[in-house]
Design an enzyme around this catalytic site. Structure first.
Site, mmCIF file in Angstrom:
data_model
loop_
_atom_site.group_PDB
_atom_site.id
_atom_site.type_symbol
_atom_site.label_atom_id
_atom_site.label_comp_id
_atom_site.label_asym_id
_atom_site.label_seq_id
_atom_site.Cartn_x
_atom_site.Cartn_y
_atom_site.Cartn_z
ATOM 1 N N SER A 187 0.952 -1.316 -0.061
ATOM 2 C CA SER A 187 -0.006 -0.034 0.137
ATOM 3 C C SER A 187 1.026 1.348 -0.108
ATOM 4 C CB SER A 187 -0.890 -0.055 1.250
ATOM 5 O OG SER A 187 -1.313 1.093 1.409
ATOM 6 N N TYR A 200 -1.630 -1.256 10.765
ATOM 7 C CA TYR A 200 -1.853 -1.610 9.307
ATOM 8 C C TYR A 200 -0.577 -1.084 8.234
ATOM 9 C CZ TYR A 200 -3.870 -1.466 4.394
ATOM 10 O OH TYR A 200 -4.099 -1.460 3.033
HETATM 11 P P1 NAD Z 1 -11.254 -5.990 0.364
HETATM 12 O O1 NAD Z 1 -12.178 -5.973 1.506
HETATM 13 O O2 NAD Z 1 -12.490 -6.138 -0.964
HETATM 14 O O3 NAD Z 1 -10.594 -7.258 0.452
HETATM 15 C C1 NAD Z 1 -9.929 -7.639 1.520
HETATM 16 C C2 NAD Z 1 -10.034 -9.116 1.515
HETATM 17 O O4 NAD Z 1 -9.341 -9.681 2.526
HETATM 18 C C3 NAD Z 1 -11.516 -9.432 1.749
HETATM 19 O O5 NAD Z 1 -12.252 -9.710 0.948
HETATM 20 C C4 NAD Z 1 -11.289 -10.718 2.877
HETATM 21 O O6 NAD Z 1 -11.619 -11.889 1.912
HETATM 22 C C5 NAD Z 1 -10.021 -10.926 3.178
HETATM 23 N N1 NAD Z 1 -9.489 -11.272 4.319
HETATM 24 C C6 NAD Z 1 -9.425 -10.464 5.440
HETATM 25 N N2 NAD Z 1 -9.105 -11.136 6.385
HETATM 26 C C7 NAD Z 1 -8.847 -12.472 6.126
HETATM 27 C C8 NAD Z 1 -8.720 -13.752 6.808
HETATM 28 N N3 NAD Z 1 -8.693 -13.755 8.297
HETATM 29 N N4 NAD Z 1 -8.788 -14.863 6.135
HETATM 30 C C9 NAD Z 1 -8.962 -14.849 4.686
HETATM 31 N N5 NAD Z 1 -9.218 -13.601 3.905
HETATM 32 C C10 NAD Z 1 -9.264 -12.422 4.622
HETATM 33 O O7 NAD Z 1 -10.549 -4.684 0.248
HETATM 34 P P2 NAD Z 1 -9.380 -4.176 -0.767
HETATM 35 O O8 NAD Z 1 -9.024 -2.782 -0.513
HETATM 36 O O9 NAD Z 1 -9.518 -4.983 -2.196
HETATM 37 O O10 NAD Z 1 -8.197 -5.030 -0.141
HETATM 38 C C11 NAD Z 1 -7.431 -5.765 -0.999
HETATM 39 C C12 NAD Z 1 -5.791 -5.447 -0.668
HETATM 40 O O11 NAD Z 1 -5.537 -4.285 -0.980
HETATM 41 C C13 NAD Z 1 -5.392 -5.561 0.937
HETATM 42 O O12 NAD Z 1 -4.243 -5.915 0.908
HETATM 43 C C14 NAD Z 1 -5.307 -4.102 1.234
HETATM 44 O O13 NAD Z 1 -4.437 -3.594 2.292
HETATM 45 C C15 NAD Z 1 -4.751 -3.521 -0.107
HETATM 46 N N6 NAD Z 1 -4.921 -2.056 -0.392
HETATM 47 C C16 NAD Z 1 -6.095 -1.541 -0.454
HETATM 48 C C17 NAD Z 1 -6.285 -0.182 -0.501
HETATM 49 C C18 NAD Z 1 -7.777 0.530 -0.786
HETATM 50 O O14 NAD Z 1 -7.844 1.826 -0.661
HETATM 51 N N7 NAD Z 1 -8.747 -0.215 -0.732
HETATM 52 C C19 NAD Z 1 -5.197 0.701 -0.560
HETATM 53 C C20 NAD Z 1 -3.946 0.123 -0.554
HETATM 54 C C21 NAD Z 1 -3.783 -1.339 -0.215
#
Ligand code: NAD
Ligand code: MG
Length: 295
Positions: A187, A200
């Site tokens: 991130s 985080y």
């Molecule tokens: P999202 O909620 O759609 O996806 C996160 C997923 O993590 C969930 O769908 C869930 O299935 C999974 N998860 C969480 N805890 C779990 C567990 N204990 N066991 C199995 N699965 C688990 O959100 P997203 O934003 O698409 O996140 C995906 C990635 O992108 C993450 O690594 C997040 O840190 C990263 N990210 C997101 C953003 C943002 O702004 N959305 C920015 C930077 C990085």
């Protein structure tokens, strides 16, 4: 709209302000307004991952869902892992992709070491091997002060974002053939941390260290390890526990583009890092941030 229509990136997708929309973690796609775009109607594959076999954690929603759509349309067989509560999102994605290719579902909690080992074995068993691992699942809980972060939260963040990455990667590397690729999702928080995301951000810095250190050794097995550093993306993580509702209303506004990214805008980056097109890259991060530098 297709990806080939020339469009101004600032106005290509919804801009803030958005409605407040609290929902408990893990969040759901259908409850988001506007609904995120994962490339459902725009991603067109060109066989760039034909014959490949991918496991995507957190593949039901958000960024993982966009990676799954892109990879399946590029010809890969994909296994999605997600929490059992997220069956609805996983099933809707599986039916969306039914006409495009093969999608397997293995729900389960990756904070459990035994489950992580079984996940790799079962995914490879169902797909007839494994040559792409996308470590994408994460936990993000905003807290105003370090005093508000409980031991349980800190432990949960590290188990989900860091330990699981270690458990899954070590198990996968034992069976991945040369040419395989691992993609870890960090991130901008792994480069420029915010005071309200201490645990985080710590985990996202760890993912960088893990990726850069591992890449140098993994290449001895012919395996490349790279990462993606997204900026603000419109996914269920944010309105559930990732941000305050005030932040959700103005999500992405502080980027030079003035809007959040849509998961669809990441599909191509995953395909690039997974495919031979990036064959001379390992230990690198691609920033997809709406214009905010990651270094
Ligand atoms: P999202 O909620 O759609 O996806 C996160 C997923 O993590 C969930 O769908 C869930 O299935 C999974 N998860 C969480 N805890 C779990 C567990 N204990 N066991 C199995 N699965 C688990 O959100 P997203 O934003 O698409 O996140 C995906 C990635 O992108 C993450 O690594 C997040 O840190 C990263 N990210 C997101 C953003 C943002 O702004 N959305 C920015 C930077 C990085
Ligand atoms: Mg989800």
């Amino acid at each position: 709209m297709t990806l080939t229509d020339l469009k101004d990136p600032r106005t290509l997708y919804p801009q803030p302000p958005f409605e407040k929309q609290p929902q408990p973690a893990p969040g759901f796609t259908e409850k988001m307004d506007p609904r995120p775009d994962h490339g459902e109607d725009s991603y067109i594959g060109h066989g760039r991952l034909a014959g490949r076999k991918a496991l995507i954690t957190g593949g039901d929603s958000g960024i993982g869902r966009a990676a799954a759509i892109a990879m399946v349309r590029e010809g890969a067989v994909v296994t999605l892992n997600y929490l059992p509560d997220e069956e609805e999102d996983a099933r809707s994605l599986q039916s969306l992709l039914a006409k495009d290719g093969e999608v397997h579902l293995i729900p389960g909690d990756i904070t459990d070491k035994a489950f992580c080992r079984a996940l790799i074995k079962d995914a490879a068993g169902q797909m007839g091997g494994l040559d792409i691992l996308v470590n994408n699942a994460a936990k993000q809980v905003r807290q105003e002060s370090i005093d508000d972060i409980s031991d349980e939260q800190f432990d949960g963040t590290m188990k989900t974002n860091v330990y699981a990455l270690f458990w899954l990667t070590t198990a996968a590397m034992k069976i991945m053939p040369p040419g395989s690729t691992i993609i870890n999702v960090s991130s901008t928080q792994g480069f420029n941390p915010a005071p309200v995301l201490i645990d985080y951000a710590t985990s996202k810095f760890a993912i960088r260290g893990f990726t850069e250190a591992l890449a140098q050794g993994a290449i001895e097995k012919g395996i490349r390890v790279n990462g993606i550093a997204p900026g603000p993306f419109w996914t269920p993580l944010q309105p559930s526990t990732g941000q305050s509702q005030d932040k959700v209303q103005h999500f992405g506004e502080a980027t030079p583009m003035g809007r959040p990214g849509q998961p669809a805008e990441l599909g191509g980056a995953f395909v690039f890092l997974a495919s031979q097109e990036s064959s001379y890259m390992t230990g690198e991060f691609i920033g997809v941030t709406g214009g905010k530098p990651i270094s």
